[in-house]
Write a protein that holds these residues in place. Sequence first.
Motif, PDB file in Angstrom:
ATOM      1  N   THR A 265     104.875  32.921 -21.288  1.00  0.00           N
ATOM      2  CA  THR A 265     103.535  33.238 -20.794  1.00  0.00           C
ATOM      3  C   THR A 265     102.795  34.209 -21.714  1.00  0.00           C
ATOM      4  O   THR A 265     101.666  34.618 -21.411  1.00  0.00           O
ATOM      5  CB  THR A 265     103.597  33.837 -19.376  1.00  0.00           C
ATOM      6  N   GLY A 266     103.429  34.587 -22.825  1.00  0.00           N
ATOM      7  CA  GLY A 266     102.763  35.428 -23.805  1.00  0.00           C
ATOM      8  C   GLY A 266     102.769  36.909 -23.483  1.00  0.00           C
ATOM      9  O   GLY A 266     102.041  37.683 -24.117  1.00  0.00           O
ATOM     10  N   VAL A 267     103.602  37.337 -22.531  1.00  0.00           N
ATOM     11  CA  VAL A 267     103.625  38.744 -22.132  1.00  0.00           C
ATOM     12  C   VAL A 267     104.550  39.571 -23.014  1.00  0.00           C
ATOM     13  O   VAL A 267     104.223  40.687 -23.414  1.00  0.00           O
ATOM     14  CB  VAL A 267     104.035  38.877 -20.643  1.00  0.00           C
ATOM     15  N   VAL A 268     105.739  39.037 -23.322  1.00  0.00           N
ATOM     16  CA  VAL A 268     106.757  39.774 -24.065  1.00  0.00           C
ATOM     17  C   VAL A 268     106.983  39.128 -25.425  1.00  0.00           C
ATOM     18  O   VAL A 268     107.030  37.899 -25.545  1.00  0.00           O
ATOM     19  CB  VAL A 268     108.072  39.833 -23.261  1.00  0.00           C
ATOM     20  N   ASP A 269     107.155  39.969 -26.438  1.00  0.00           N
ATOM     21  CA  ASP A 269     107.428  39.505 -27.794  1.00  0.00           C
ATOM     22  C   ASP A 269     108.818  38.859 -27.864  1.00  0.00           C
ATOM     23  O   ASP A 269     109.789  39.414 -27.346  1.00  0.00           O
ATOM     24  CB  ASP A 269     107.364  40.692 -28.754  1.00  0.00           C
ATOM     25  N   PRO A 270     108.967  37.686 -28.476  1.00  0.00           N
ATOM     26  CA  PRO A 270     110.261  36.989 -28.505  1.00  0.00           C
ATOM     27  C   PRO A 270     111.390  37.798 -29.127  1.00  0.00           C
ATOM     28  O   PRO A 270     112.524  37.781 -28.634  1.00  0.00           O
ATOM     29  CB  PRO A 270     109.965  35.725 -29.322  1.00  0.00           C
TER      30      PRO A 270
END
Length: 397
Positions: A265-270
Amino acid sequence: MPRSASTLAFVESPVQLLNVLEWAHARGAAPEGGRLLAAIPNQPTREGTGRARTADPTPAPASPETPTGAEGGLRIVVLPPIDPMSRGQLRRMAALARDEGHEVRWQEARGGRLAPFKALAALARDVRAARTVVVGDPFSRYVQLLLTLVRAEELVVVDDGTATMEFVAQTARGERLVRWHRVGGGGLPARVRELAYAPVSATARRRFTPSAGSGRTVEVFSSMPVTPHGGMTLRLNDFAWTRDRFGPPRLTKGTDLVGTSLVETGVVDPDHYLAAVRVLTREHGATRYFAHRRESAEKLRALSEATGLEIVRPDLPLELIARRGPVGRTIVSFPSTVVHTLPYALAGTGVTVAVCDVDPEWLSAAASPRARGFLAGVTDTARDVHRLPAQAAPAAG
């Protein structure tokens, strides 16, 4: 064609369908069941160490409409998403609902420009006739479109996880319904679409507001720490149906990790997420990783190679998988719905649920301004969970 049901439920995810079954059980509306355990395989799909499997698990389509419920009873309309994992779990949950005696209708509403309008036309008669309408995702644009046709005296919002917390908060403030992780943008086309859709969204907000004059009531059925407002009523979802039908589970000696779609969902950096899972695996002796249905195969392969974890793709919502077992004596999760639901589902089993905070440094550049506070609130309000010490919340390295 069967007569219209007096109660109509719309679900778009496996967890929403599970919570409709919980709501029906709590309301005493569930027909006699008892055939569930024999209908469920013993093991979820596994993806072994160092590999990932991406095959579509969706079985052959069921009949679009299976009138197994009593006339005038509960009809569940499944509006499936496109991704294969969600569709597969929804098929499994639909089978459980039918075994409970409910009527299930599988209605495609995606996959083409005309699909939503065809589905709306197919459902319009039932939507107008229903006296009670149950929805699983009040943020869904398709559900909001259906709400423009609703004449029901009772509207019920069943748990859709942490989104329920935001739904109640936004309706209390009279705000537009927007998912907490959504970031504005998209340029002029997106703004035009928003303006065109605004009347539908406004109608949905009015439907979610109880009206003494019209006799319309709004109920929230939830495990989340929410406070009803403006005439809303709250019914606790304590997973009584799940506890009644499954378990108690056999406990293993190891620790299980629960995956999250915060990267997707684009919240946390991979990279930060991978580092966090690596440290949690080492510090807690974790052996299995229960993947979220939206996690990508590439991400799961990288996690397995970096940690040696066995990646498990559950074929049902985690509450059912954990209750059925086997399950670790400790379950570790990042801030998510399960830190609120698993303590109910696993009550009395001896399983400890622990939550690892999301360090603000893990957030991606695309994370919404609400992300940090919202995730902290999910952790702060969780009941009966063990909060991991600060050193267990690692930064990327």
